[in-house]
Design a protein around this motif. Sequence first.
Motif, PDB file in Angstrom:
ATOM      1  N   ARG A   8      26.990   5.964  78.132  1.00 20.76           N
ATOM      2  CA  ARG A   8      27.793   5.239  77.149  1.00 20.76           C
ATOM      3  C   ARG A   8      27.228   3.825  77.148  1.00 20.76           C
ATOM      4  NH1 ARG A   8      32.028   1.679  76.897  1.00 20.76           N
ATOM      5  NH2 ARG A   8      33.434   1.945  75.154  1.00 20.76           N
ATOM      6  N   GLU A  10      27.103   0.060  75.436  1.00 18.48           N
ATOM      7  CA  GLU A  10      27.703  -0.937  74.560  1.00 18.48           C
ATOM      8  C   GLU A  10      26.621  -1.920  74.157  1.00 18.48           C
ATOM      9  OE1 GLU A  10      31.337  -2.783  75.812  1.00 18.48           O
ATOM     10  OE2 GLU A  10      31.954  -0.988  76.887  1.00 18.48           O
ATOM     11  N   THR A  11      26.512  -2.139  72.844  1.00 19.06           N
ATOM     12  CA  THR A  11      25.535  -3.094  72.326  1.00 19.06           C
ATOM     13  C   THR A  11      26.269  -4.172  71.542  1.00 19.06           C
ATOM     14  OG1 THR A  11      25.192  -1.919  70.243  1.00 19.06           O
ATOM     15  CG2 THR A  11      23.827  -1.235  72.098  1.00 19.06           C
ATOM     16  N   VAL A  15      29.135   0.801  70.007  1.00 19.78           N
ATOM     17  CA  VAL A  15      29.033   1.680  71.165  1.00 19.78           C
ATOM     18  C   VAL A  15      28.218   2.917  70.784  1.00 19.78           C
ATOM     19  CG1 VAL A  15      30.335   3.082  72.810  1.00 19.78           C
ATOM     20  CG2 VAL A  15      31.237   0.896  72.066  1.00 19.78           C
ATOM     21  N   THR A  48      24.851  -4.760  76.180  1.00 17.77           N
ATOM     22  CA  THR A  48      25.795  -5.565  76.957  1.00 17.77           C
ATOM     23  C   THR A  48      26.331  -4.813  78.170  1.00 17.77           C
ATOM     24  OG1 THR A  48      27.604  -4.882  75.509  1.00 17.77           O
ATOM     25  CG2 THR A  48      26.506  -6.963  74.985  1.00 17.77           C
ATOM     26  N   GLU A  49      26.428  -3.473  78.082  1.00 21.22           N
ATOM     27  CA  GLU A  49      26.919  -2.688  79.222  1.00 21.22           C
ATOM     28  C   GLU A  49      26.465  -1.247  79.093  1.00 21.22           C
ATOM     29  OE1 GLU A  49      31.166  -1.286  81.114  1.00 21.22           O
ATOM     30  OE2 GLU A  49      31.074  -3.170  80.058  1.00 21.22           O
TER      31      GLU A  49
END
Length: 59
Positions: A8, A10-11, A15, A48-49
């Motif tokens: 998964r 996150e940008t 997502v 980002t994640e």
Amino acid sequence: MKFKVNLRIETNSGVIADIYTVSAGNIKAAENIAAAKAMDRLGRDNVTEISVQEVTRCA
């Protein structure tokens, strides 16, 4: 061994759920390789994640 790693990601623009097939010696190495591939593909500044949802061994 080959592993399928479900990530998964996150940008900055949203997502993404993506599956990467990687060769690695163990599950932790497979997670790290898949995350690195995702960052290379999407751009390190854009991600980002990243979280691992599932890792399965390929037959």
